[in-house]
Design an enzyme around this catalytic site. Structure first.
Site, PDB file in Angstrom:
ATOM      1  N   GLU A 113      -2.877  29.526  12.570  1.00 32.39           N
ATOM      2  CA  GLU A 113      -2.093  29.203  11.374  1.00 32.39           C
ATOM      3  C   GLU A 113      -2.261  30.237  10.269  1.00 32.39           C
ATOM      4  OE1 GLU A 113      -2.945  25.143  10.318  1.00 32.39           O
ATOM      5  OE2 GLU A 113      -2.342  24.389  12.269  1.00 32.39           O
ATOM      6  N   GLU A 201      -0.537  22.692  18.082  1.00 35.18           N
ATOM      7  CA  GLU A 201      -0.862  21.403  17.479  1.00 35.18           C
ATOM      8  C   GLU A 201       0.430  20.671  17.222  1.00 35.18           C
ATOM      9  OE1 GLU A 201      -3.533  21.374  14.103  1.00 35.18           O
ATOM     10  OE2 GLU A 201      -4.449  23.264  14.748  1.00 35.18           O
TER      11      GLU A 201
END
Length: 202
Positions: A113, A201
């Site tokens: 991320e 995710e």
């Protein structure tokens, strides 16, 4: 959570189990996830994936910290900040060697991320982050001779910028929190690169 899944599904278990190297840095309390992953893969026939919520290498904040300046550390190899980066990388490399010696392959998702810029490895921007990713790759593969890693890059497609570090250091591209445009974005940005696509995710 595993027991909850088994109970809810009538005894079924996931194929992939996620682990984290958070805790490995000297100021923390240690990390035993390598051993857990070996048991999962060898004993249960599962697949293991690892990420790393890497606290500040200077031990002055967690993974969200604004204090660690990655761009400055990378620009000054003689600095303590750079030396601390290398120290932490080597600590994780040694954990990954345990898995390699056990013949356990890992889906390795480092610097996840980054494009969101909320973790310190993303806050200095694209150039610093991709330089760190490539430094990690070089150190793990060429210095530590790790060959059990499926190198995974977490992308946000066209939503937050595309910091893809390069075909030569990425095996798998994943999206976190995908939406209905993710597959189209993937095809536009990466469709011709011959890389696998998945969800990191959800």
């Amino acid at each position: 959570y595993l027991e909850f899944i088994k109970t809810t599904t009538g005894g079924k278990e996931p194929a992939i189990m996620g682990y984290d190297f958070n805790g490995v840095c000297p100021s923390q309390n240690g990390n035993r996830d390598a051993e857990k992953a070996i048991r999962w893969v060898k004993g249960r026939g599962g697949i293991a994936t690892f990420q790393w919520h890497w606290i500040s290498p200077n031990a002055d904040g967690d993974f969200y910290t604004d204090k660690f300046k990655l761009d400055q550390a990378l620009a000054n190899p003689d600095s303590q900040s750079y030396k601390n980066l290398i120290r932490d990388l080597d600590l994780v490399a040694n954990k990954l060697k345990i898995l390699q010696q056990a013949k356990v392959p890992i889906i390795w998702r480092p610097l996840h991320e980054a494009e969101g810029k909320w973790f310190w490895w993303g806050k200095s921007g694209e150039a610093a982050c991709t330089k760190l990713y490539r430094l990690m790759y070089d150190r793990f593969v060429n210095r530590h001779k790790l060959n059990n890693l499926i190198w995974t890059w977490t992308s946000y497609g066209s939503q937050k910028g595309n910091w893809y570090p390069g075909d030569d250091v990425v095996d798998l591209i994943v999206w976190d929190y995908e939406d209905k445009s993710s597959w189209t974005d993937y095809q536009t940005l990466f469709g011709g690169r011959g890389k696998l696509f998945g969800l990191g995710e959800e």
